[in-house]
Scaffold this motif. Structure first.
Motif, PDB file in Angstrom:
ATOM      1  N   GLY A 290       0.771  -1.236   0.000  1.00  0.00           N
ATOM      2  CA  GLY A 290       0.000   0.000   0.000  1.00  0.00           C
ATOM      3  C   GLY A 290       0.798   1.279   0.000  1.00  0.00           C
ATOM      4  O   GLY A 290       0.220   2.370   0.057  1.00  0.00           O
ATOM      5  N   VAL A 291       2.117   1.191  -0.072  1.00  0.00           N
ATOM      6  CA  VAL A 291       2.929   2.397   0.060  1.00  0.00           C
ATOM      7  C   VAL A 291       2.740   3.345  -1.125  1.00  0.00           C
ATOM      8  O   VAL A 291       2.726   4.574  -0.964  1.00  0.00           O
ATOM      9  CB  VAL A 291       4.423   2.037   0.254  1.00  0.00           C
ATOM     10  N   LEU A 292       2.572   2.804  -2.348  1.00  0.00           N
ATOM     11  CA  LEU A 292       2.391   3.667  -3.508  1.00  0.00           C
ATOM     12  C   LEU A 292       1.069   4.426  -3.430  1.00  0.00           C
ATOM     13  O   LEU A 292       0.982   5.588  -3.830  1.00  0.00           O
ATOM     14  CB  LEU A 292       2.463   2.844  -4.801  1.00  0.00           C
ATOM     15  N   CYS A 293       0.043   3.782  -2.921  1.00  0.00           N
ATOM     16  CA  CYS A 293      -1.248   4.445  -2.745  1.00  0.00           C
ATOM     17  C   CYS A 293      -1.118   5.592  -1.736  1.00  0.00           C
ATOM     18  O   CYS A 293      -1.626   6.692  -1.959  1.00  0.00           O
ATOM     19  CB  CYS A 293      -2.288   3.431  -2.291  1.00  0.00           C
ATOM     20  N   ARG A 294      -0.427   5.334  -0.622  1.00  0.00           N
ATOM     21  CA  ARG A 294      -0.234   6.379   0.388  1.00  0.00           C
ATOM     22  C   ARG A 294       0.645   7.512  -0.160  1.00  0.00           C
ATOM     23  O   ARG A 294       0.484   8.668   0.215  1.00  0.00           O
ATOM     24  CB  ARG A 294       0.417   5.788   1.647  1.00  0.00           C
ATOM     25  N   MET A 295       1.547   7.169  -1.055  1.00  0.00           N
ATOM     26  CA  MET A 295       2.449   8.144  -1.648  1.00  0.00           C
ATOM     27  C   MET A 295       1.681   9.164  -2.500  1.00  0.00           C
ATOM     28  O   MET A 295       1.994  10.363  -2.489  1.00  0.00           O
ATOM     29  CB  MET A 295       3.471   7.403  -2.516  1.00  0.00           C
ATOM     30  N   LEU A 296       0.668   8.716  -3.223  1.00  0.00           N
ATOM     31  CA  LEU A 296      -0.079   9.586  -4.123  1.00  0.00           C
ATOM     32  C   LEU A 296      -1.284  10.240  -3.448  1.00  0.00           C
ATOM     33  O   LEU A 296      -1.807  11.245  -3.941  1.00  0.00           O
ATOM     34  CB  LEU A 296      -0.549   8.796  -5.352  1.00  0.00           C
ATOM     35  N   GLY A 297      -1.704   9.683  -2.329  1.00  0.00           N
ATOM     36  CA  GLY A 297      -2.895  10.171  -1.642  1.00  0.00           C
ATOM     37  C   GLY A 297      -2.867  11.646  -1.271  1.00  0.00           C
ATOM     38  O   GLY A 297      -3.868  12.356  -1.460  1.00  0.00           O
ATOM     39  N   PRO A 298      -1.757  12.180  -0.718  1.00  0.00           N
ATOM     40  CA  PRO A 298      -1.731  13.591  -0.328  1.00  0.00           C
ATOM     41  C   PRO A 298      -2.032  14.563  -1.474  1.00  0.00           C
ATOM     42  O   PRO A 298      -2.602  15.628  -1.249  1.00  0.00           O
ATOM     43  CB  PRO A 298      -0.301  13.779   0.184  1.00  0.00           C
ATOM     44  N   PHE A 299      -1.658  14.175  -2.694  1.00  0.00           N
ATOM     45  CA  PHE A 299      -1.896  15.052  -3.844  1.00  0.00           C
ATOM     46  C   PHE A 299      -3.338  14.931  -4.323  1.00  0.00           C
ATOM     47  O   PHE A 299      -3.969  15.934  -4.667  1.00  0.00           O
ATOM     48  CB  PHE A 299      -0.902  14.710  -4.958  1.00  0.00           C
ATOM     49  N   ASN A 300      -3.871  13.720  -4.336  1.00  0.00           N
ATOM     50  CA  ASN A 300      -5.268  13.517  -4.714  1.00  0.00           C
ATOM     51  C   ASN A 300      -6.200  14.244  -3.744  1.00  0.00           C
ATOM     52  O   ASN A 300      -7.179  14.880  -4.149  1.00  0.00           O
ATOM     53  CB  ASN A 300      -5.577  12.023  -4.732  1.00  0.00           C
ATOM     54  N   LYS A 301      -5.878  14.170  -2.473  1.00  0.00           N
ATOM     55  CA  LYS A 301      -6.696  14.806  -1.430  1.00  0.00           C
ATOM     56  C   LYS A 301      -6.810  16.315  -1.645  1.00  0.00           C
ATOM     57  O   LYS A 301      -7.864  16.919  -1.381  1.00  0.00           O
ATOM     58  CB  LYS A 301      -6.066  14.516  -0.061  1.00  0.00           C
ATOM     59  N   ARG A 302      -5.758  16.951  -2.175  1.00  0.00           N
ATOM     60  CA  ARG A 302      -5.735  18.405  -2.330  1.00  0.00           C
ATOM     61  C   ARG A 302      -5.942  18.845  -3.774  1.00  0.00           C
ATOM     62  O   ARG A 302      -5.818  20.031  -4.091  1.00  0.00           O
ATOM     63  CB  ARG A 302      -4.411  18.956  -1.786  1.00  0.00           C
ATOM     64  N   GLY A 303      -6.239  17.909  -4.655  1.00  0.00           N
ATOM     65  CA  GLY A 303      -6.503  18.247  -6.050  1.00  0.00           C
ATOM     66  C   GLY A 303      -5.298  18.774  -6.795  1.00  0.00           C
ATOM     67  O   GLY A 303      -5.416  19.611  -7.690  1.00  0.00           O
ATOM     68  N   ILE A 304      -4.103  18.282  -6.428  1.00  0.00           N
ATOM     69  CA  ILE A 304      -2.867  18.729  -7.081  1.00  0.00           C
ATOM     70  C   ILE A 304      -2.546  17.798  -8.242  1.00  0.00           C
ATOM     71  O   ILE A 304      -2.458  16.577  -8.069  1.00  0.00           O
ATOM     72  CB  ILE A 304      -1.694  18.754  -6.078  1.00  0.00           C
ATOM     73  N   ASN A 305      -2.356  18.378  -9.411  1.00  0.00           N
ATOM     74  CA  ASN A 305      -2.093  17.582 -10.600  1.00  0.00           C
ATOM     75  C   ASN A 305      -0.643  17.107 -10.626  1.00  0.00           C
ATOM     76  O   ASN A 305       0.287  17.890 -10.439  1.00  0.00           O
ATOM     77  CB  ASN A 305      -2.370  18.404 -11.864  1.00  0.00           C
ATOM     78  N   LEU A 306      -0.461  15.815 -10.851  1.00  0.00           N
ATOM     79  CA  LEU A 306       0.873  15.230 -11.024  1.00  0.00           C
ATOM     80  C   LEU A 306       1.123  15.070 -12.518  1.00  0.00           C
ATOM     81  O   LEU A 306       0.400  14.353 -13.202  1.00  0.00           O
ATOM     82  CB  LEU A 306       0.966  13.876 -10.317  1.00  0.00           C
ATOM     83  N   SER A 307       2.148  15.743 -13.027  1.00  0.00           N
ATOM     84  CA  SER A 307       2.411  15.718 -14.470  1.00  0.00           C
ATOM     85  C   SER A 307       3.381  14.617 -14.872  1.00  0.00           C
ATOM     86  O   SER A 307       3.463  14.273 -16.049  1.00  0.00           O
ATOM     87  CB  SER A 307       2.949  17.077 -14.932  1.00  0.00           C
ATOM     88  N   LYS A 308       4.118  14.061 -13.902  1.00  0.00           N
ATOM     89  CA  LYS A 308       5.070  12.992 -14.252  1.00  0.00           C
ATOM     90  C   LYS A 308       5.483  12.223 -13.008  1.00  0.00           C
ATOM     91  O   LYS A 308       5.669  12.811 -11.939  1.00  0.00           O
ATOM     92  CB  LYS A 308       6.312  13.579 -14.927  1.00  0.00           C
ATOM     93  N   ILE A 309       5.611  10.898 -13.166  1.00  0.00           N
ATOM     94  CA  ILE A 309       6.228  10.079 -12.128  1.00  0.00           C
ATOM     95  C   ILE A 309       7.152   9.082 -12.809  1.00  0.00           C
ATOM     96  O   ILE A 309       6.788   8.453 -13.804  1.00  0.00           O
ATOM     97  CB  ILE A 309       5.178   9.370 -11.247  1.00  0.00           C
ATOM     98  N   GLU A 310       8.368   9.000 -12.317  1.00  0.00           N
ATOM     99  CA  GLU A 310       9.404   8.157 -12.931  1.00  0.00           C
ATOM    100  C   GLU A 310      10.152   7.428 -11.825  1.00  0.00           C
ATOM    101  O   GLU A 310      10.364   7.978 -10.735  1.00  0.00           O
ATOM    102  CB  GLU A 310      10.376   9.034 -13.720  1.00  0.00           C
ATOM    103  N   SER A 311      10.526   6.191 -12.075  1.00  0.00           N
ATOM    104  CA  SER A 311      11.314   5.448 -11.089  1.00  0.00           C
ATOM    105  C   SER A 311      12.657   5.055 -11.680  1.00  0.00           C
ATOM    106  O   SER A 311      12.779   4.818 -12.890  1.00  0.00           O
ATOM    107  CB  SER A 311      10.569   4.199 -10.628  1.00  0.00           C
ATOM    108  N   ARG A 312      13.673   5.033 -10.811  1.00  0.00           N
ATOM    109  CA  ARG A 312      15.018   4.608 -11.188  1.00  0.00           C
ATOM    110  C   ARG A 312      15.528   3.639 -10.140  1.00  0.00           C
ATOM    111  O   ARG A 312      15.315   3.841  -8.935  1.00  0.00           O
ATOM    112  CB  ARG A 312      15.971   5.817 -11.250  1.00  0.00           C
TER     113      ARG A 312
END
Length: 360
Positions: A290-312
């Motif tokens: 569930g860590v990825l869900c918790r990672m994105l939750g703060p932005f969804n909660k505040r209506g902040i648009n995420l334009s890119k996510i990348e992993s290395r």
């Protein structure tokens, strides 16, 4: 031409001369004000380069333009006016991933103009090092392409570097096939940077299926080698053709006509909010359910648009990853600051890479 027509033409030319004199006087007046601004900034310890302010100048003038002078030409003209004015405030040195005539060089010219001192570096790490040590005020590096995706070397540099992203540049990439003769039948080998070769893969397979493709350190280096060997063709820019005395065998051979590369300007300080910003962060989260869900939750909660996510991948630990995130807004915006604070609470490592004007 009749005498009457010559008189009309002479009067019009005289009018142009008068206008040019007025423009010149105003340019010098503007330059003097720019110098005063530079002195005021120095007294307050402020950065003399402000990409957000420059963007606001361009957009205000373009919105005010009623023609017939083209709006895009206004941007180019004022780019050079601002560049020249900045050189009066303080000589600006900009490191870029070179050599000359590469697309990164063109991006640096687009952002800083021809009055800046642009210094080519042999690698992306070298650009970061020049800025870190203060030998350059800013650096320009590629970060992603619409066809081939991310430039991993640039993202990897942010893991260890404390430099901040100050601006982004979008550049339309057009790849030309170049050679000394300009004839397809003379080509025995094609050289270019791996990204350029990949962006032209289908065209090369269809038109030069039996010709070997060889990696070069840059498109400009490929053009330089093609200028020394008539059997070699290079994939590079039209500017490279002019610089190295090559002919265009075939223009615009990239597979995707909407081929854009995004570049980043890196510096030593964060930039101020403009109201149209983007924030980039990197972080490492614990590997748990569930860590990825918790990672994105703060932005969804505040209506902040995420334009890119990348992993290395983390090079020192197998199967663990660093995430890079781009979001709309500035780190000083209340909602963004709260969301990042919530994100940081579930991270093992967290870093703000910069807040900077969105390229529009």
């Amino acid at each position: 031409m009749e005498k009457k027509d010559l008189e009309v033409l002479s009067k019009l030319r005289h009018k142009i001369d008068t206008i040019d004199d007025e423009i010149l006087d105003l340019l010098n007046e503007r330059a003097r004000v720019a110098q005063d601004i530079g002195h005021a900034k120095a007294g307050q310890g402020l950065e003399f380069y402000n990409p957000g302010r420059e963007l606001a100048v361009f957009e205000r003038l373009i919105a005010r333009n009623s023609g017939p002078f083209p709006s895009e030409a206004i941007r180019r003209v004022y780019r050079e006016i601002i560049s020249a004015s900045l050189s009066l405030e303080q000589p600006m040195k900009v490191a870029f991933f070179g050599p000359s005539a590469t697309f990164t060089h063109q991006a640096a010219q687009k952002q800083f103009g021809f009055s800046a001192q642009l210094v080519a570096q042999k690698s992306i790490p070298a650009v970061f090092e020049e800025v870190r040590r203060g030998r350059a005020d800013y650096g320009v590096v590629p970060v992603e392409n619409t066809t081939e995706g991310i430039v991993s070397h640039t993202l990897d540099m942010f893991v260890e570097s404390d430099l901040k992203i100050n601006a982004e540049i979008l550049l339309e990439i057009s790849h030309d096939l170049l050679s000394l003769s300009g004839k397809m039948e003379d080509i025995e080998k094609v050289l270019s940077h791996p990204q350029a070769l990949a962006q032209c893969r289908h065209w090369l397979e269809e038109n030069l299926p039996d010709v070997p493709l060889v990696d070069a350190s840059s498109t400009a280096m490929a053009a330089r080698q093609a200028a020394e060997d008539s059997s070699v063709a290079a994939i590079a820019s039209e500017i490279a053709a002019s610089l190295y005395g090559l002919r265009i065998v075939k223009p615009k051979i990239q597979d995707n006509t909407n081929n854009l590369t995004r570049f980043l300007v890196v510096g030593r300080q964060l930039t101020s909010p403009t109201g149209h910003d983007k924030t980039s962060v990197l972080f490492i989260v614990a590997d748990e359910p569930g860590v990825l869900c918790r990672m994105l939750g703060p932005f969804n909660k505040r209506g902040i648009n995420l334009s890119k996510i990348e992993s290395r991948p983390i090079k020192t630990k197998a199967w663990e990853y660093i995430f890079f995130l781009d979001l709309e807004g500035h780190v000083e915006d209340a909602a963004v600051a709260e969301a990042l604070e919530d994100l940081q609470a579930c991270c093992r490592s967290f870093k703000v890479l910069g807040s900077y004007p969105r390229c529009r």
